[in-house]
Structure formats: C-alpha cells, structure tokens
Motif scaffolding. Structure first.
Motif, short mmCIF file in Angstrom:
data_model
loop_
_atom_site.label_atom_id
_atom_site.label_comp_id
_atom_site.label_asym_id
_atom_site.label_seq_id
_atom_site.Cartn_x
_atom_site.Cartn_y
_atom_site.Cartn_z
N ALA A 261 0.83 -1.20 0.00
CA ALA A 261 0.00 0.00 0.00
C ALA A 261 0.87 1.26 0.00
N ILE A 262 1.84 1.31 0.88
CA ILE A 262 2.68 2.51 0.98
C ILE A 262 3.75 2.54 -0.11
N ARG B 163 8.38 -8.95 -3.52
CA ARG B 163 8.36 -10.36 -3.12
C ARG B 163 7.35 -11.09 -4.00
N THR B 164 6.17 -10.47 -4.17
CA THR B 164 5.14 -11.02 -5.05
C THR B 164 5.18 -10.24 -6.36
N SER C 260 14.15 -9.66 6.20
CA SER C 260 14.05 -10.29 4.88
C SER C 260 14.51 -9.36 3.76
N TRP D 72 18.21 -7.85 -0.62
CA TRP D 72 18.04 -6.68 -1.48
C TRP D 72 19.09 -5.62 -1.15
N ASN E 264 5.79 2.53 10.14
CA ASN E 264 5.25 3.05 11.39
C ASN E 264 6.21 2.73 12.53
N ALA F 204 -3.64 4.20 2.93
CA ALA F 204 -3.70 3.50 1.66
C ALA F 204 -3.98 2.03 1.92
N ARG G 96 -4.21 -1.91 -0.23
CA ARG G 96 -3.93 -2.66 -1.46
C ARG G 96 -4.97 -3.76 -1.61
N GLU H 178 1.83 -5.71 13.32
CA GLU H 178 2.98 -4.92 13.81
C GLU H 178 2.79 -4.57 15.29
N1 LIG Z 1 -1.17 1.39 4.65
C1 LIG Z 1 -1.25 2.51 5.36
O1 LIG Z 1 -2.28 3.20 5.31
C2 LIG Z 1 -0.09 2.96 6.20
C3 LIG Z 1 -0.08 4.30 6.65
C4 LIG Z 1 1.00 4.76 7.37
C5 LIG Z 1 2.06 3.91 7.65
N2 LIG Z 1 2.02 2.61 7.23
C6 LIG Z 1 3.18 1.76 7.55
O2 LIG Z 1 3.91 1.57 6.34
C7 LIG Z 1 4.58 0.29 6.38
C8 LIG Z 1 4.14 -0.52 5.16
O3 LIG Z 1 2.76 -0.80 5.31
P1 LIG Z 1 1.81 -1.22 4.10
O4 LIG Z 1 0.43 -0.94 4.55
O5 LIG Z 1 2.29 -0.64 2.82
O6 LIG Z 1 2.06 -2.81 4.08
P2 LIG Z 1 1.73 -3.82 2.93
O7 LIG Z 1 0.63 -3.31 2.06
O8 LIG Z 1 1.60 -5.15 3.56
O9 LIG Z 1 3.05 -3.80 2.03
C9 LIG Z 1 4.26 -4.36 2.43
C10 LIG Z 1 4.96 -4.82 1.18
O10 LIG Z 1 6.26 -5.30 1.53
C11 LIG Z 1 6.49 -6.44 0.73
N3 LIG Z 1 7.61 -7.18 1.26
C12 LIG Z 1 7.76 -7.78 2.46
N4 LIG Z 1 8.96 -8.35 2.58
C13 LIG Z 1 9.60 -8.11 1.40
C14 LIG Z 1 10.87 -8.43 0.90
N5 LIG Z 1 11.76 -9.11 1.62
N6 LIG Z 1 11.18 -8.05 -0.36
C15 LIG Z 1 10.31 -7.35 -1.12
N7 LIG Z 1 9.08 -6.98 -0.68
C16 LIG Z 1 8.74 -7.38 0.56
C17 LIG Z 1 5.17 -7.17 0.75
O11 LIG Z 1 5.16 -8.17 -0.22
P3 LIG Z 1 3.85 -9.00 -0.62
O12 LIG Z 1 3.31 -8.27 -1.81
O13 LIG Z 1 4.36 -10.36 -0.95
O14 LIG Z 1 2.91 -8.97 0.54
C18 LIG Z 1 4.24 -5.98 0.47
O15 LIG Z 1 4.20 -5.70 -0.91
C19 LIG Z 1 4.15 -0.34 7.71
O16 LIG Z 1 5.12 -0.09 8.70
C20 LIG Z 1 2.84 0.37 8.05
O17 LIG Z 1 2.55 0.38 9.43
C21 LIG Z 1 0.98 2.12 6.49
#
Ligand SMILES: NC(=O)c1ccc[n+]([C@@H]2O[C@H](COP(=O)([O-])OP(=O)(O)OC[C@H]3O[C@@H](n4cnc5c(N)ncnc54)[C@H](OP(=O)(O)O)[C@@H]3O)[C@@H](O)[C@H]2O)c1
Length: 295
Positions: free
Chosen positions: A11-12, A33-34, A78, A82, A98, A124, A126, A257
């Motif tokens: 998402a981010i 990763r995916t 992980s 990279w 976060n 955001a 996904r 988290e």
């Molecule tokens: N979403 C929000 O609204 C929001 C707002 C503020 C802060 N945050 C923070 O931002 C951070 C990211 O959150 P998110 O919501 O974006 O999480 P997310 O949608 O789960 O995205 C995480 C991404 O990281 C990928 N990933 C994990 N390990 C990996 C690796 N070794 N190599 C490559 N890709 C890898 C995942 O792969 P897969 O595609 O295989 O799952 C996924 O695409 C978190 O700390 C969250 O708390 C999120």
C-alpha cells in the motif's frame, strides 16, 4: 538521473513509487516479493498509473542512489538480500514504516549515518498486487539535515507533502500516540465508537497516556491534546470501519505490527522505569488470542 529502488510495493511502497515515477528525472525500480506488472493507484486527485522496472530476484539488483524500504516492520530482516545488492558506499536508505525504531531496526544492515527514518501519514490499502487506493492526502516527515533535505527533494514533483523537521522524534512519537489505541479494535474485532463507555475510555486513555509518558522520557515533545485526540478518534470510530492496519491484518489472518506499535511502549517503558500496564495487558492478550503472529 537519480536512481531509486523501492523495497516492498504494498500500500505505501506502491503509492510512493507510483507518485515518484511521474517525475522523469527519477528512475524507479520496484523490488517485490510477489510479482506485479504495473501500478494503478486511486489517489484523492485521480488515478495514477506506472509501469516501473520490477525485480523479484535480489541478485539482479544493482546499486542505486536511494533505497526506500516500505515493508512491514516484521519483514525488516528479509530485506537483507536486497540491501546487499542495492547499497554501496553512497546509497542512502529511507525507512518508510510506522513506529519509532526505524534506525534501530536497520542498524545491523546499513551504516546509521545513511539511514533516514520516515514518518508517513498516508492512508492507503492494497486490493491486489499493484492495485492501491490512497484515501487521503499524504504527508511525510523526515529529520532535518542533508539526508532529510535530499529525501524531501525527491518528492518535489509529487502530491505527497514531504517536510524535514528539526524535532523528528516528536513527529514519530505523536503518530505512535495516535496509533497505539488501534490495539483495542484489533482485540475486540469491532469499532470502538458504537460500544463506547467510561471503562473503554479509561483503557484507550491509559494506552495513549502511557505512550506519551514513554515518548516524553525518550525526549519527545507530546502535548496533552495528543492523548485527547486519540481518545476522541476512538470515541468517534464508526460502526463497520476498520480500526487501522492491525485490526485489518488480524481479520485477514496476517502478521501484525504489534511490537512496533505497542510492544515498543512496554520495552522502552521498562528502560525508563515507567509502568505501562495497559499496553502490556493488551499486547499479552492479543498474543494469547490465538492469532498466529503477534510480532
Ligand atoms: N497502509 C497505510 O495506510 C499505512 C499508513 C502509514 C504507515 N504505514 C506503515 O507503512 C509500512 C508498510 O505498510 P503497508 O500498509 O504498505 O504494508 P503492505 O501493504 O503489507 O506492504 C508491504 C509490502 O512489503 C512487501 N515485502 C515484504 N517483505 C519483502 C521483501 N523481503 N522483499 C520485497 N518486498 C517485501 C510485501 O510483499 P507481498 O506483496 O508479498 O505482501 C508488500 O508488498 C508499515 O510499517 C505500516 O505500518 C501504512
């Protein structure tokens, strides 16, 4: 041309990458990763699309000027393969996650002087690889200084508002105070507003007050109004709404988290001799709830 690799196009990471691709002076590589073919992000000002280079094999990555890591906090280790290929002696690594421990989590992987912690306020979600809805305007905060200024400059041609702050620590802790009460809906699996009571308010207030006390002991400047707005947001949380990512992750059976959001308050509370019974209780209960992952 500035080269940027985004590790974690969720998402981010996906939203940030899609915005940065709009600037022709930036060359973006996605480290996924995916696998995904392209990015399509519904933003508050319309749909943006991007077809950046996507790698799924770290061995194919080459050194870049900037790495932006946007994985969940429990996936930090992980990213090592990279980082091993993307980082050379000039590369800077921005951690878009976060919590308040960005630098600590990566300090065994990258020299601390080249790590840039990023606080992001950008809701955001996904729905599929590369398919993201950004529901509100995005804000990024980084520490003042050369690294922070250079990171802010990367976002100059995006609608994400990036700013360097002399007191980044407070920015991160204020956000954590807002986030820490999300453990309640993650446990109860329902919105707090419709079941609001004096007892629930005492729990939410306790979580936020403990967070503020520990943050202040760490050196953050946190106004009492931050606690009040955390309580107000929980009180106003509407029926049917998702109570943040921990709630959503638990519903989906994903890892959560918890350590970055509440465990850290307990751990740093111990360090400062500050009791954090409310956070400790709820972290323990969530761990015992049968959820497969609590990290
Ligand atoms: N979403 C929000 O609204 C929001 C707002 C503020 C802060 N945050 C923070 O931002 C951070 C990211 O959150 P998110 O919501 O974006 O999480 P997310 O949608 O789960 O995205 C995480 C991404 O990281 C990928 N990933 C994990 N390990 C990996 C690796 N070794 N190599 C490559 N890709 C890898 C995942 O792969 P897969 O595609 O295989 O799952 C996924 O695409 C978190 O700390 C969250 O708390 C999120």
């Amino acid at each position: 041309m500035t080269t940027i690799a985004v590790i974690g196009p969720g998402a981010i990471g996906g939203t940030v990458a899609a915005w940065l691709v709009q600037d022709p002076a930036l060359a973006i590589t996605i480290c996924a990763r995916t696998p995904l073919d392209d990015l399509r992000v519904e933003t508050p000002s319309g749909v943006i699309t991007a077809r950046p280079k996507v790698l799924t094999d770290p061995a194919l990555a080459r050194p870049v000027d900037w790495v932006l890591v946007a994985t969940k906090t429990y996936d930090v280790d992980s990213t090592e393969p990279w980082l091993g290929h993307l980082v050379d002696t000039h590369t800077r690594v921005a951690i878009i996650q976060n919590g308040v421990e960005h630098v600590r989590l990566f300090s065994h992987l990258v020299p601390a002087e080249r790590l840039v912690p990023v606080m992001i306020n950008l809701p955001a979600a996904r729905s599929a690889p590369g398919r993201i809805v950004q529901s509100r305007h995005g804000i990024i905060a980084v520490p003042a200084g050369q690294n922070g200024d250079d990171l802010v400059a990367l976002f100059a041609h995006t609608e994400i508002e990036a700013r360097a702050h002399a007191d980044f620590l407070s920015q991160a802790w204020v956000k954590l105070c807002g986030n820490c009460a999300a453990i309640v809906p993650a446990l109860t699996l329902r919105a707090t507003g419709p079941v609001w009571s004096a007892d629930l308010e005492a729990i939410v207030r306790g979580l936020a007050e403990e967070c503020a006390a520990v943050g202040r002991a760490e050196g953050a400047d946190i106004a009492d109004s931050v606690v009040e707005s955390t309580v107000a947001n929980a009180r106003n949380m509407a029926e049917g709404s998702t109570g943040g990512s921990i709630h959503a992750d638990r519903l989906a059976g994903n890892r959560m988290e918890i350590d970055a959001r509440n465990g850290v308050i307990v751990r740093l509370g111990h360090k400062h001799g500050i009791a954090t019974p409310m956070n400790q209780l709820l972290v323990t209960l969530l761990a015992a709830s049968g959820s497969p992952w609590v990290k």
